[in-house]
Scaffold this motif. Sequence first.
Motif, mmCIF file in Angstrom:
data_model
loop_
_atom_site.group_PDB
_atom_site.id
_atom_site.type_symbol
_atom_site.label_atom_id
_atom_site.label_comp_id
_atom_site.label_asym_id
_atom_site.label_seq_id
_atom_site.Cartn_x
_atom_site.Cartn_y
_atom_site.Cartn_z
ATOM 1 N N VAL A 1 0.842 -1.190 0.000
ATOM 2 C CA VAL A 1 0.000 0.000 0.000
ATOM 3 C C VAL A 1 0.878 1.241 0.000
ATOM 4 N N ALA A 2 0.291 2.356 -0.408
ATOM 5 C CA ALA A 2 1.022 3.622 -0.449
ATOM 6 C C ALA A 2 1.499 3.987 0.958
ATOM 7 N N ASP A 3 2.564 4.771 1.028
ATOM 8 C CA ASP A 3 3.159 5.136 2.315
ATOM 9 C C ASP A 3 2.170 5.827 3.248
ATOM 10 N N ASP A 4 1.367 6.764 2.711
ATOM 11 C CA ASP A 4 0.433 7.490 3.572
ATOM 12 C C ASP A 4 -0.652 6.573 4.124
ATOM 13 N N LEU A 5 -1.126 5.654 3.315
ATOM 14 C CA LEU A 5 -2.128 4.688 3.760
ATOM 15 C C LEU A 5 -1.516 3.734 4.782
ATOM 16 N N MET B 1 -4.039 13.602 7.014
ATOM 17 C CA MET B 1 -4.217 12.176 6.704
ATOM 18 C C MET B 1 -5.615 11.872 6.172
ATOM 19 N N ALA B 2 -6.462 12.876 6.030
ATOM 20 C CA ALA B 2 -7.853 12.659 5.600
ATOM 21 C C ALA B 2 -7.957 11.874 4.286
ATOM 22 N N PRO B 3 -7.192 12.202 3.254
ATOM 23 C CA PRO B 3 -7.302 11.416 2.012
ATOM 24 C C PRO B 3 -6.947 9.943 2.217
ATOM 25 N N ALA B 4 -5.899 9.672 2.986
ATOM 26 C CA ALA B 4 -5.505 8.280 3.246
ATOM 27 C C ALA B 4 -6.553 7.576 4.107
ATOM 28 N N LEU B 5 -7.138 8.290 5.056
ATOM 29 C CA LEU B 5 -8.207 7.700 5.873
ATOM 30 C C LEU B 5 -9.415 7.340 5.023
ATOM 31 N N ASN B 6 -9.799 8.250 4.131
ATOM 32 C CA ASN B 6 -10.925 7.963 3.237
ATOM 33 C C ASN B 6 -10.646 6.732 2.386
ATOM 34 N N ARG B 7 -9.419 6.623 1.920
ATOM 35 C CA ARG B 7 -9.043 5.450 1.126
ATOM 36 C C ARG B 7 -9.091 4.179 1.975
ATOM 37 N N ALA B 8 -8.633 4.264 3.230
ATOM 38 C CA ALA B 8 -8.660 3.105 4.129
ATOM 39 C C ALA B 8 -10.094 2.638 4.378
ATOM 40 N N PHE B 9 -11.010 3.591 4.555
ATOM 41 C CA PHE B 9 -12.414 3.225 4.748
ATOM 42 C C PHE B 9 -13.015 2.643 3.471
ATOM 43 N N SER B 10 -12.733 3.271 2.336
ATOM 44 C CA SER B 10 -13.326 2.785 1.083
ATOM 45 C C SER B 10 -12.778 1.419 0.676
ATOM 46 N N MET B 11 -11.533 1.137 1.041
ATOM 47 C CA MET B 11 -10.944 -0.168 0.739
ATOM 48 C C MET B 11 -11.242 -1.185 1.842
ATOM 49 N N GLU C 1 -9.480 -7.568 8.729
ATOM 50 C CA GLU C 1 -8.491 -8.586 8.355
ATOM 51 C C GLU C 1 -7.624 -8.079 7.202
ATOM 52 N N SER C 2 -8.241 -7.450 6.214
ATOM 53 C CA SER C 2 -7.454 -6.935 5.086
ATOM 54 C C SER C 2 -6.553 -5.784 5.518
ATOM 55 N N GLY C 3 -6.948 -5.039 6.542
ATOM 56 C CA GLY C 3 -6.100 -3.976 7.077
ATOM 57 C C GLY C 3 -4.832 -4.527 7.699
ATOM 58 N N TYR C 4 -4.984 -5.602 8.471
ATOM 59 C CA TYR C 4 -3.806 -6.264 9.034
ATOM 60 C C TYR C 4 -2.879 -6.745 7.919
ATOM 61 N N LEU C 5 -3.456 -7.391 6.935
ATOM 62 C CA LEU C 5 -2.643 -7.940 5.849
ATOM 63 C C LEU C 5 -1.957 -6.849 5.041
ATOM 64 N N ALA C 6 -2.600 -5.690 4.906
ATOM 65 C CA ALA C 6 -2.018 -4.577 4.140
ATOM 66 C C ALA C 6 -0.745 -4.038 4.781
ATOM 67 N N ILE C 7 -0.630 -4.171 6.095
ATOM 68 C CA ILE C 7 0.583 -3.697 6.767
ATOM 69 C C ILE C 7 1.513 -4.848 7.140
ATOM 70 N N GLY C 8 1.197 -6.044 6.643
ATOM 71 C CA GLY C 8 2.076 -7.185 6.862
ATOM 72 C C GLY C 8 2.005 -7.783 8.257
ATOM 73 N N LYS C 9 0.884 -7.589 8.941
ATOM 74 C CA LYS C 9 0.699 -8.146 10.283
ATOM 75 C C LYS C 9 -0.287 -9.303 10.220
ATOM 76 N N GLU C 10 -0.138 -10.213 11.129
ATOM 77 C CA GLU C 10 -1.022 -11.379 11.208
ATOM 78 C C GLU C 10 -2.321 -10.966 11.901
ATOM 79 N N PRO C 11 -3.467 -11.210 11.263
ATOM 80 C CA PRO C 11 -4.743 -10.901 11.920
ATOM 81 C C PRO C 11 -4.950 -11.814 13.128
ATOM 82 N N PRO C 12 -5.684 -11.331 14.120
ATOM 83 C CA PRO C 12 -5.981 -12.182 15.284
ATOM 84 C C PRO C 12 -6.742 -13.439 14.860
ATOM 85 N N ASN C 13 -6.610 -14.487 15.632
ATOM 86 C CA ASN C 13 -7.255 -15.760 15.306
ATOM 87 C C ASN C 13 -8.765 -15.649 15.203
#
Length: 88
Positions: free
Chosen positions: A2-6, A32-42, A60-72
């Motif tokens: 993902v883009a740096d700001d997101l 950060m408003a544009p990146a936040l809007n993108r995070a919500f829309s995605m 879950e996709s948010g965790y994966l976007a930053i390379g973190k393991e989602p909780p079980n």
Amino acid sequence: MVADDLHEVLLILYNAGASRVPASDVEWSTQMAPALNRAFSMQYIIYRDTSRGRRFSLTESGYLAIGKEPPNYMSISRMFRSMLGLER
């Protein structure tokens, strides 16, 4: 990737607790408003308005976007949605 700001927006929420984080605990700036809007829309981030105020959570996709393991519990929830035919 993902883009740096997101990525920064998602990491701020992750570092604040990632799940059910009160709005007052999240240190997003107005720039950060544009990146936040993108995070919500995605659908990387969701929020819920509760009696105690607005709460933000990574999906879950948010965790994966930053390379973190989602909780079980997210995998279990996905399995139940799949079994019930509720997957999108």
